[in-house]
Design a protein around this motif. Structure first.
Motif, mmCIF file in Angstrom:
data_model
loop_
_atom_site.group_PDB
_atom_site.id
_atom_site.type_symbol
_atom_site.label_atom_id
_atom_site.label_comp_id
_atom_site.label_asym_id
_atom_site.label_seq_id
_atom_site.Cartn_x
_atom_site.Cartn_y
_atom_site.Cartn_z
ATOM 1 N N THR A 10 0.820 -1.206 0.000
ATOM 2 C CA THR A 10 0.000 0.000 0.000
ATOM 3 C C THR A 10 0.857 1.261 0.000
ATOM 4 O OG1 THR A 10 -1.747 -1.162 1.201
ATOM 5 C CG2 THR A 10 -1.825 1.241 1.211
ATOM 6 N N LEU A 44 -9.745 3.231 -1.180
ATOM 7 C CA LEU A 44 -9.935 2.026 -1.987
ATOM 8 C C LEU A 44 -9.210 0.828 -1.388
ATOM 9 C CD1 LEU A 44 -9.535 3.519 -5.573
ATOM 10 C CD2 LEU A 44 -11.597 2.460 -4.647
ATOM 11 N N THR A 45 -8.020 1.073 -0.839
ATOM 12 C CA THR A 45 -7.210 -0.016 -0.302
ATOM 13 C C THR A 45 -7.761 -0.543 1.015
ATOM 14 O OG1 THR A 45 -5.247 0.937 -1.341
ATOM 15 C CG2 THR A 45 -4.881 -0.678 0.388
ATOM 16 N N PRO A 47 -12.299 -2.405 2.201
ATOM 17 C CA PRO A 47 -12.822 -3.718 2.612
ATOM 18 C C PRO A 47 -12.646 -3.992 4.104
ATOM 19 C CG PRO A 47 -11.551 -3.907 0.581
ATOM 20 C CD PRO A 47 -11.328 -2.515 1.093
ATOM 21 N N TRP A 75 -17.171 -0.210 3.555
ATOM 22 C CA TRP A 75 -17.344 0.848 2.554
ATOM 23 C C TRP A 75 -18.237 1.976 3.056
ATOM 24 C CZ3 TRP A 75 -13.860 0.908 -0.997
ATOM 25 C CH2 TRP A 75 -13.296 -0.278 -1.443
ATOM 26 N N THR A 116 -13.833 5.543 5.563
ATOM 27 C CA THR A 116 -13.831 5.355 4.112
ATOM 28 C C THR A 116 -14.564 6.498 3.411
ATOM 29 O OG1 THR A 116 -13.812 2.954 4.440
ATOM 30 C CG2 THR A 116 -14.400 3.765 2.252
ATOM 31 N N SER A 165 -8.384 -4.343 -8.221
ATOM 32 C CA SER A 165 -8.029 -5.267 -7.147
ATOM 33 C C SER A 165 -9.143 -5.357 -6.114
ATOM 34 C CB SER A 165 -6.712 -4.836 -6.490
ATOM 35 O OG SER A 165 -6.848 -3.586 -5.846
ATOM 36 N N GLN A 166 -9.818 -4.234 -5.844
ATOM 37 C CA GLN A 166 -10.901 -4.263 -4.856
ATOM 38 C C GLN A 166 -12.150 -4.952 -5.404
ATOM 39 O OE1 GLN A 166 -10.367 -3.720 -1.788
ATOM 40 N NE2 GLN A 166 -8.297 -3.063 -2.288
ATOM 41 N N ALA A 211 -11.392 -8.514 -5.044
ATOM 42 C CA ALA A 211 -11.511 -8.934 -3.648
ATOM 43 C C ALA A 211 -12.969 -9.149 -3.255
ATOM 44 C CB ALA A 211 -10.860 -7.891 -2.740
#
Length: 474
Positions: free
Chosen positions: A53, A215-216, A219, A223, A228, A412-413, A416
């Protein structure tokens, strides 16, 4: 910039390829060793994830700034300093005594992403015009090859030596690149000069950092959590302020007209889409390959190194594919490499959605994705060069790389979300992977649809042209 010895600029090209390859390798070299890092440095998975990150965030913040410094004060000069920083940062990571020191070193290493826009800017002036597109395709392809090779090499090195050797290798590669750039790349003949834009740098860096951090960590935090949502709101406010501040500056870090000029905006959107598509595969394919078939009903039970080897052929074909982007026949149109690249990526993704139960299918179909990726990676900087004056080549390519980075974070999210186990725990179903590959197919098709809009148009005739860049600021 005057060309280096040799009519074709072979030596400067070799030096720049070495610099880009060294960064690309370090980008993914640490990924297979994340579990080992957590064990040996007694760090939780959350802190271990920050090894990636921190690298991502600093890349987003520093790349456009360093690209702009290269445009203003000489790309060779800035590139050399970036390589010096890489040597020091990799050496610092190699001797890190705890996870905090390693994260700090990785954050500094994030400056290395700027080697790509700096190298492309140098090539635009150092190579003869008829070889510039070939050189751009070569360094872009090397970026993909290095990233793929890093996944395999990282596993081999971590399995048979120590994780510290990963960063020793990075320091050696950066040192060799520094020597080659110093010896073979000549000084810029006419850097643009101008003043720094600290306000723009702070607003852009803060906005990107807030968005990528949200974004990282979304999760883990949720959200809908205040952290966030607050970070997304902060990003929106900072980027809105950036638009206001930069619109009135002569030496702006971010030329707002680039985002109101349709071809440039579409080029950045294409980079975002490509980043999202790429990270679907970066995350999903290794996880599928490492899943034991006897417990999940799918997967190959591969080691980390074995999973990387399945992806290696795709990385290797990116280089010849990227070099071919500049050789498309003129009658095919200027958008042909970009359109073809996205379509080929989409075709490979669709084949994987239909059939992904055997190792050979991953090997063959993802290699097809690699061919398309090589074309896209080479076509994007060619579009940037066609749409910007030489004085902003580094800055514009830096912003394009950041669009790809943000797209990668989104991809990537999304991946996931698909691959997160439900309340019952255990591995997700095979259908989740099929759905993900269909998402990648859709992204590829969307990229192909918007790609023709990245072609510049003369305002008087409306004819497509590669020679109608954004005008210089007065």
């Amino acid at each position: 910039m005057t060309t280096s010895p040799g009519p074709s600029g072979t030596k400067p090209l070799a030096a720049l390829v070495a610099a880009v390859a060294g960064y690309a390798l370090m980008q993914t070299l640490v990924v297979p060793a994340l579990g080992l890092l957590g064990e040996e440095l007694d760090a939780s998975p959350t802190w271990t994830a920050w090894v990636l990150t921190a690298f991502l965030l600093s890349s987003a913040v520093l790349t456009p700034l360093l690209g702009r410094l290269g445009d203003q004060y000489g790309r060779r000069r800035v590139l050399r300093w970036v390589l010096v920083v890489q040597v020091v940062a990799c050496a610092g990571a190699a001797v890190a005594g705890n996870i905090g020191e390693l994260i700090a070193a990785r954050a500094v290493q994030g400056a290395g992403l700027s080697v790509l826009p700096l190298a492309i800017g140098i090539l635009r002036e150092a190579l003869p015009a008829d070889r510039a597109a070939l050189g751009t395709g070569l360094v872009s392809g090397v970026m993909g090859v290095g990233a793929g090779a890093g996944l395999v090499a990282g596993g081999l090195i971590a399995d048979h030596t120590t994780w510290r050797a990963l960063f020793v290798l990075g320091a050696l590669l950066a040192a060799v690149s520094l020597l080659l750039v110093t010896a073979w790349v000549r000084d810029d003949g006419h850097p643009a000069g101008g003043r720094l834009d600290p306000a723009g740098a702070v607003l852009l860096g803060g906005g990107l950092a807030a968005a990528l951090l949200a974004l990282t960590e979304g999760p883990a935090w949720g959200w809908g959590s205040w952290r966030t949502v607050g970070l997304f709101a902060l990003a929106a406010v900072l980027l809105a302020l950036l638009a206001v501040v930069e619109s009135g500056r002569r030496d702006a870090l971010v030329d707002i007209r680039e985002f109101t000029h349709r071809p440039m905006l579409v080029t950045h959107l294409a980079a975002f889409a490509f980043g999202a598509l790429s990270y679907v595969f970066y995350v999903a394919l290794p996880q599928f390959a490492r899943t034991p078939h006897e417990t999940a009903g799918y997967g190959f039970g591969a080691t980390v190194t074995g999973a990387g080897l399945l992806m290696l052929p795709s990385a290797l074909v990116m280089l010849p594919a990227g070099m071919s982007a500049g050789r498309f026949p003129r009658r095919a149109g200027e958008s042909a490499p970009l359109v073809t690249g996205f379509l080929v990526c989409g075709a490979g993704a669709l084949l994987l959605a239909v059939a992904h139960g055997a190792a050979w299918q991953h090997l063959v179909f993802y290699t097809l994705v690699g061919v398309g990726s090589g074309l896209v990676m080479a076509a994007l900087p060619q579009r940037i060069s066609a749409l910007t004056p030489p004085s902003r080549t580094g800055t514009a390519n830096g912003l394009n790389n950041i669009a790809r980075t943000v797209g990668g974070a989104v991809g990537s999210q999304v991946t996931a979300l698909f691959l997160t186990p439900g309340a019952a725990g255990g591995p997700v179903g095979d259908s989740a992977y099929g759905g993900l590959f269909l998402v990648a197919t859709g992204i590829g098709l969307a990229g192909a649809v918007i790609a023709p809009l990245a072609i510049g148009a003369r305002r008087d005739t409306g004819e497509p042209t590669a020679t109608a860049p954004l005008p210089e600021r007065a």
